[in-house]
Design a protein around this motif. Structure first.
Motif, mmCIF file in Angstrom:
data_model
loop_
_atom_site.group_PDB
_atom_site.id
_atom_site.type_symbol
_atom_site.label_atom_id
_atom_site.label_comp_id
_atom_site.label_asym_id
_atom_site.label_seq_id
_atom_site.Cartn_x
_atom_site.Cartn_y
_atom_site.Cartn_z
ATOM 1 N N ASN A 288 0.833 -1.208 0.000
ATOM 2 C CA ASN A 288 0.000 0.000 0.000
ATOM 3 C C ASN A 288 0.864 1.253 0.000
ATOM 4 N N TYR A 289 1.919 1.213 0.800
ATOM 5 C CA TYR A 289 2.837 2.358 0.882
ATOM 6 C C TYR A 289 3.478 2.626 -0.483
ATOM 7 N N ILE A 290 3.928 1.567 -1.147
ATOM 8 C CA ILE A 290 4.581 1.714 -2.450
ATOM 9 C C ILE A 290 3.607 2.245 -3.494
ATOM 10 N N GLN A 291 2.373 1.756 -3.446
ATOM 11 C CA GLN A 291 1.360 2.223 -4.391
ATOM 12 C C GLN A 291 1.116 3.719 -4.234
ATOM 13 N N HIS A 292 0.994 4.175 -2.997
ATOM 14 C CA HIS A 292 0.713 5.586 -2.742
ATOM 15 C C HIS A 292 1.940 6.470 -2.951
ATOM 16 N N THR A 293 3.125 5.933 -2.661
ATOM 17 C CA THR A 293 4.342 6.741 -2.728
ATOM 18 C C THR A 293 4.954 6.781 -4.124
ATOM 19 N N TYR A 294 5.003 5.620 -4.786
ATOM 20 C CA TYR A 294 5.680 5.535 -6.082
ATOM 21 C C TYR A 294 4.741 5.224 -7.253
ATOM 22 N N ASN A 295 3.466 5.000 -6.944
ATOM 23 C CA ASN A 295 2.488 4.640 -7.974
ATOM 24 C C ASN A 295 2.933 3.394 -8.737
ATOM 25 N N LEU A 296 3.420 2.408 -7.986
ATOM 26 C CA LEU A 296 3.889 1.155 -8.569
ATOM 27 C C LEU A 296 3.096 -0.014 -8.000
ATOM 28 N N GLU A 297 2.806 -0.974 -8.848
ATOM 29 C CA GLU A 297 2.141 -2.191 -8.401
ATOM 30 C C GLU A 297 3.198 -3.205 -7.978
ATOM 31 N N VAL A 298 2.920 -3.913 -6.905
ATOM 32 C CA VAL A 298 3.839 -4.925 -6.391
ATOM 33 C C VAL A 298 3.275 -6.307 -6.693
#
Length: 324
Positions: A288-298
């Motif tokens: 969730n943090y990565i999605q909001h911070t970098y707009n990247l899907e994990v």
């Protein structure tokens, strides 16, 4: 001594105790009243852990300003505790911003309130004879080289689920940086057919389970968790740019970072805190943090503790220098 931010930070373990105080007001059933203190990277309150930090990392903690979801992450940056919320329920900020949300005060009023409720006694006379306040200088802590995490290593093909041995993060770093996997990596990247490429990778690459040591590659056969989490980014065009951003991330310390076997992705290995949060929950919070911070899907497969990670050749692989 004047009541200012620097003085308050110096008496509250960089502000961590302020976070503990505020959280205690909302979760009194979980954190009993009493003075907070630090012990082995934990902020404890009457013997119970309120916040738990490992290096620069922290485990997600309940956020009273986000419906009590475990989305709040706290860490120390430049001698001041700061926070972010994985779902961006509140703005990123420092400990004084967080305290302001609870006390609904700002400026000098907020600082005076913190001095009062935390019994910091800044600006007051101390002792029986009311002598001037004495400022103690802490000794520099001895720097101890951390022990590299250990996990399982498997020989190709991926259908082999019995580990060959246990291996350290440094050993994997040396394997990836060396030439052992150079030929197979080059061959894989030359295959144009996606189906054929997947088949070649499955049969020609050794792999590891970064998150732990297993007797057999299956979550049920975990022997010991390594404290590592694999974040997998697939099909990204700006690899160099993303790599630099991850290495400078404010909340997660990079343990290992390298380009995937296919050449169009990244494998980001970070440390995680498992004291009170399950592997899957921690993964979800980070995603969730990565999605909001970098707009990247994990890649969601990272939630599996026994997630296999193929070892490619990458001369530019990064390892946290604390292990070297």
């Amino acid at each position: 001594m004047e009541v200012n931010k620097e003085a308050i930070l110096s008496k509250t373990h960089y502000g961590l105790n302020i976070y503990a105080y505020v959280l205690r007001q909302y979760y009194s059933g979980e954190t009993e009243p009493g003075d907070s203190h630090t012990l082995n990277g934990e902020i404890r309150n009457s013997g119970q852990t309120v916040l738990s930090l490992s290096g620069r990392n922290c485990k997600p903690t309940k956020n009273p300003f986000n419906s009590d979801k475990s989305t709040l992450m706290v860490k120390v940056v430049d001698n001041c505790a700061v926070h972010t919320d994985c779902e961006k329920a509140i703005e990123d900020g420092n400990v004084f911003d967080f305290a302001a949300l609870y006390f609904k005060l700002s400026g000098k009023e907020l600082l005076d309130k913190l001095n009062e409720v935390l019994h910091l006694q800044i600006g007051e006379k101390n002792g029986f004879y009311n002598q001037d306040e004495v400022i103690f200088t802490e000794l520099e802590p001895e720097i101890v080289k951390p022990k590299a995490p250990v996990f399982s290593y498997y020989k190709k093909p991926v259908t082999n689920v019995v580990p060959t041995k246990e291996i350290t993060l440094i050993e994997v770093y040396n394997l990836i940086q060396g030439n052992e996997y150079a030929s197979s990596t080059s061959t894989l990247r030359s295959i144009q057919d996606e189906k054929e490429a997947r088949k070649y990778k499955a049969f020609n690459f050794d792999y590891v389970t970064f998150s732990g040591a297993f007797s057999k590659r299956n979550d049920k056969h975990l022997k010991k968790h390594s404290g590592l989490l694999t974040i997998d980014f697939d099909h990204i065009s700006n690899i160099s740019e993303i790599k630099e951003e991850l290495l400078k991330d404010n909340y997660f310390e990079t343990e290992l970072l390298f380009t995937s076997p296919s050449g169009d992705g990244l494998k980001w290995i970070i440390s995680m805190e498992l004291t009170k949060v399950k592997h899957q929950d921690y993964f979800k919070a980070v995603a969730n943090y990565i999605q909001h911070t970098y707009n990247l899907e994990v890649d969601g497969c990272g939630k599996d503790i026994s997630r296999a990670c193929f070892l490619p050749h990458d001369p530019n692989v990064f390892i946290n220098p604390k292990y070297l």
